[in-house]
Design a protein around this motif. Structure first.
Motif, PDB file in Angstrom:
ATOM      1  N   ALA A 144      37.182  43.960  53.228  1.00 50.51           N
ATOM      2  CA  ALA A 144      38.350  43.888  52.349  1.00 50.51           C
ATOM      3  C   ALA A 144      38.472  45.145  51.496  1.00 50.51           C
ATOM      4  CB  ALA A 144      38.254  42.654  51.455  1.00 50.51           C
ATOM      5  N   ALA A 164      41.571  47.865  51.807  1.00 48.08           N
ATOM      6  CA  ALA A 164      42.473  48.054  50.670  1.00 48.08           C
ATOM      7  C   ALA A 164      42.448  49.488  50.158  1.00 48.08           C
ATOM      8  CB  ALA A 164      42.092  47.100  49.545  1.00 48.08           C
ATOM      9  N   TYR A 176      38.494  40.247  45.042  1.00 43.13           N
ATOM     10  CA  TYR A 176      39.589  39.609  45.769  1.00 43.13           C
ATOM     11  C   TYR A 176      40.764  39.296  44.849  1.00 43.13           C
ATOM     12  CZ  TYR A 176      36.051  38.886  49.423  1.00 43.13           C
ATOM     13  OH  TYR A 176      35.077  39.070  50.372  1.00 43.13           O
ATOM     14  N   SER A 231      47.224  44.060  47.867  1.00 40.64           N
ATOM     15  CA  SER A 231      46.403  44.694  48.899  1.00 40.64           C
ATOM     16  C   SER A 231      45.939  43.683  49.944  1.00 40.64           C
ATOM     17  CB  SER A 231      45.195  45.382  48.267  1.00 40.64           C
ATOM     18  OG  SER A 231      45.602  46.415  47.392  1.00 40.64           O
ATOM     19  N   ILE A 232      45.721  42.433  49.506  1.00 45.15           N
ATOM     20  CA  ILE A 232      45.459  41.334  50.434  1.00 45.15           C
ATOM     21  C   ILE A 232      46.365  40.174  50.036  1.00 45.15           C
ATOM     22  CG2 ILE A 232      43.078  42.006  50.902  1.00 45.15           C
ATOM     23  CD1 ILE A 232      42.125  39.843  48.993  1.00 45.15           C
ATOM     24  N   GLU A 233      46.643  39.286  50.982  1.00 43.78           N
ATOM     25  CA  GLU A 233      47.618  38.224  50.731  1.00 43.78           C
ATOM     26  C   GLU A 233      47.046  37.070  49.929  1.00 43.78           C
ATOM     27  OE1 GLU A 233      49.331  36.932  54.371  1.00 43.78           O
ATOM     28  OE2 GLU A 233      50.309  38.862  54.807  1.00 43.78           O
TER      29      GLU A 233
END
Length: 279
Positions: free
Chosen positions: A22, A26, A151, A159-161
Motif C-alpha cells: 500500500a 501510494a 491506511y 490514495s486507496i479506496e
C-alpha cells in the motif's frame, strides 16, 4: 523454532507485506497520519527502527550484542519520553528508496534473530524480558496498529479506496490486549482489579474468542476488531460496539493500552467531532 513462533512470524510477514504494498503504491511519504506530527514515512521509520532494536535485543547475550543493546538502553534513559519519537523522525528523513531498503533489511534481520534464539530463552526489552514468540506477537501488534494509521491517511487522501478488511490475524492483538489489562491500570496509577474478567470477542471470520472464567461478573464483549483498535488506542471507546458489564470492565475500556510507555492520548470520539462540525 516452535510451530507457534512460525505461525506468528508468518502472520507478521503477511501484515507487513500488505502495508508495504500500500505504501509503495501510494508513494505518499509526506502524507500526515492520525498520529500528530507523524507522516507515512515516520510510521514506517518507527516500525523498522523498532525491528532493528528488537534484533539487537535478540543478540544481547553476545558481547557485541550486549554493547549495542546497552547503548540503546542508555539512550532511552537519557530521554525516556522522547527518544522513540526522535528516532522515528531521524530515520524518516531518509530518501524513500533508502527507507524501504532499510525497512526490508530490518524485518529480515528480526525474523532471522528470533528464529536463531535457543529454545526456552528470553531477550531483554524495555519492560519484562520477552520470549521470541512474545516479541514476534508484539511486533505484529505494532505493525497492525501503525498500519491502521497509514491506511486511514491514504484513504483520506484518496490514495486507496478503503481500509483493508479485518482478518483473524488480529487475534494476536486481542491476546496482548487481554494480557495487558493490569498494565493499563498501573500505568494510569490505578490498582488493577483482583477479579478476572470474562472477554468474549467476535472474530472477523465469525468465531468467538474467549478469555477468563465463564462466571466472571466483570465482562467485555463485542467485535474483536473494535477491541483491537481500542487497546492500541486507534479508536475512541464511544466509537466502538463493545459492551462492558461492571464498573471495573467499563473503566478498563476507558484506559486500555497494550503498548509500553506512559498513558497514551487515545483518539477523539468521532461523534464529538461531528457535533463540533455541526455547531
Amino acid at each position: 523454532m516452535s510451530d507457534v513462533l512460525d505461525g506468528v512470524l508468518a502472520d507478521l510477514a503477511t501484515e507487513s507485506d500488505q502495508l508495504r504494498a500500500a505504501v509503495l503504491a501510494a508513494d505518499a511519504w509526506d502524507t500526515a497520519t492520525p498520529a500528530e506530527g507523524w507522516t507515512v514515512a515516520t510510521q514506517v521509520a518507527h516500525l523498522l527502527w523498532t525491528d532493528e532494536v528488537a534484533t539487537l535485543a535478540a543478540h544481547a547475550d553476545t558481547p557485541e550484542g550486549k554493547e549495542a543493546w546497552d547503548a540503546v538502553v542508555l539512550q532511552a534513559l537519557e530521554d525516556p519520553t522522547g527518544f522513540v519519537d526522535a528516532s522515528a523522525h531521524e530515520v524518516a528523513a531518509l530518501a524513500p528508496g533508502d527507507l524501504v531498503a532499510r525497512w526490508d533489511a530490518a524485518h529480515a534481520g528480526l525474523v532471522e534473530a528470533l528464529r536463531s534464539r535457543p529454545a526456552g530463552t528470553k531477550m531483554p526489552w524495555f519492560g519484562p524480558p520477552m520470549s521470541p514468540t512474545s516479541m514476534a506477537t508484539a511486533r505484529f501488534m505494532e505493525t497492525w496498529a501503525h498500519a491502521l494509521d497509514v491506511y486511514e491517511a491514504l484513504v483520506a487522501t484518496g490514495s486507496i479506496e478503503a481500509l483493508p478488511a479485518p482478518t483473524d490475524r488480529i487475534q494476536h492483538v486481542a491476546h496482548i490486549g487481554v494480557r495487558t489489562r493490569d498494565f493499563a491500570f498501573v500505568t494510569n496509577e490505578l490498582d488493577p482489579p483482583a477479579e478476572e474478567f470474562r472477554i468474549e470477542l467476535t472474530a472477523p471470520g465469525g468465531d468467538t474468542w474467549t478469555w477468563g472464567p465463564d462466571d466472571a461478573s466483570q465482562r467485555v464483549s463485542g467485535p474483536a476488531h473494535d477491541f483491537c483498535a481500542l487497546v492500541t488506542q486507534r479508536v475512541h471507546r464511544d466509537d466502538t460496539d463493545l459492551v462492558a458489564t461492571g464498573a471495573d470492565a467499563e473503566q478498563w475500556l476507558a484506559i486500555a493500552q497494550c503498548f509500553a510507555g506512559p498513558p497514551g492520548g487515545g483518539r477523539v470520539s468521532m461523534s464529538s467531532t461531528t457535533e463540533g462540525e455541526d455547531a
